[in-house]
Write an enzyme that holds these catalytic residues in place. Structure first.
Site, PDB file in Angstrom:
ATOM      1  N   SER A  66     -28.108  -2.904 -45.716  1.00  0.00           N
ATOM      2  CA  SER A  66     -26.719  -2.898 -45.707  1.00  0.00           C
ATOM      3  C   SER A  66     -26.072  -2.550 -44.195  1.00  0.00           C
ATOM      4  O   SER A  66     -24.751  -2.797 -44.074  1.00  0.00           O
ATOM      5  CB  SER A  66     -26.269  -1.793 -46.403  1.00  0.00           C
ATOM      6  OG  SER A  66     -26.293  -0.556 -46.192  1.00  0.00           O
ATOM      7  N   LYS A 103     -22.994   4.405 -43.623  1.00  0.00           N
ATOM      8  CA  LYS A 103     -21.850   3.503 -43.537  1.00  0.00           C
ATOM      9  C   LYS A 103     -21.028   3.977 -42.262  1.00  0.00           C
ATOM     10  O   LYS A 103     -21.249   4.773 -41.813  1.00  0.00           O
ATOM     11  CB  LYS A 103     -21.122   3.699 -44.871  1.00  0.00           C
ATOM     12  CG  LYS A 103     -21.637   3.181 -46.191  1.00  0.00           C
ATOM     13  CD  LYS A 103     -22.136   1.891 -46.349  1.00  0.00           C
ATOM     14  CE  LYS A 103     -22.732   1.708 -47.537  1.00  0.00           C
ATOM     15  NZ  LYS A 103     -23.703   0.585 -47.608  1.00  0.00           N
TER      16      LYS A 103
END
Length: 146
Positions: A66, A103
């Site tokens: 990701s 993230k």
């Protein structure tokens, strides 16, 4: 993006000086300088360079894809600092709904989002999540297969 292992940084890491040549171009010098001249008395200690606060630093390895567009790949080692206050633009390690994730924290309008570096994963509005920030990523160590 999940983790494989989380390791605390050593509170007082031993000094380990590695050769660190001074890479400078030379102009106007006649003759041939010694190839070893740039290595004289220059070392680099990665603990000193990367670990700013050992008591609040930990390392973790990464699984998943990701964050690939942000330079964090499967198997990379992250150096995470718990003493840094997260701000928009920082890459953070957080516990989100019971799972550790990595993230980028972004501010879009008036709302905070956790965003991946892969367009396959949608941004997550922070207000809709149960989230506890564990720290800010200070460095990424990527090893090449050689």
């Amino acid at each position: 993006m999940t983790h494989d292992t989380i390791l605390a940084a050593h509170p007082a890491p031993p000094a380990l000086g590695l050769p660190y040549p001074l890479a400078l171009g030379r102009a106007g010098i006649s003759g041939f300088p010694s190839p070893a001249q740039d290595y004289e008395d220059r070392t680099l200690d990665l603990n000193e360079r990367l670990v700013k606060k050992p008591s609040s630093t930990f390392f973790m390895s990464i699984t998943g894809d990701s964050m690939v567009a942000l330079g964090i790949n499967e198997g990379d080692l992250l150096l995470v600092d718990r003493s840094v206050d997260p701000r928009p633009g920082h890459i953070i390690v957080a516990m989100v709904d019971g799972e550790i994730t990595v993230k980028r924290l972004e501010l879009r309008g008036e709302r905070h989002f956790l965003c991946s570096g892969n367009p396959r994963y949608a941004p997550m509005p922070l207000a809709a999540l149960e989230c506890q920030v564990w720290g800010v990523v200070r460095s990424v160590i990527h090893e090449y297969n050689v």
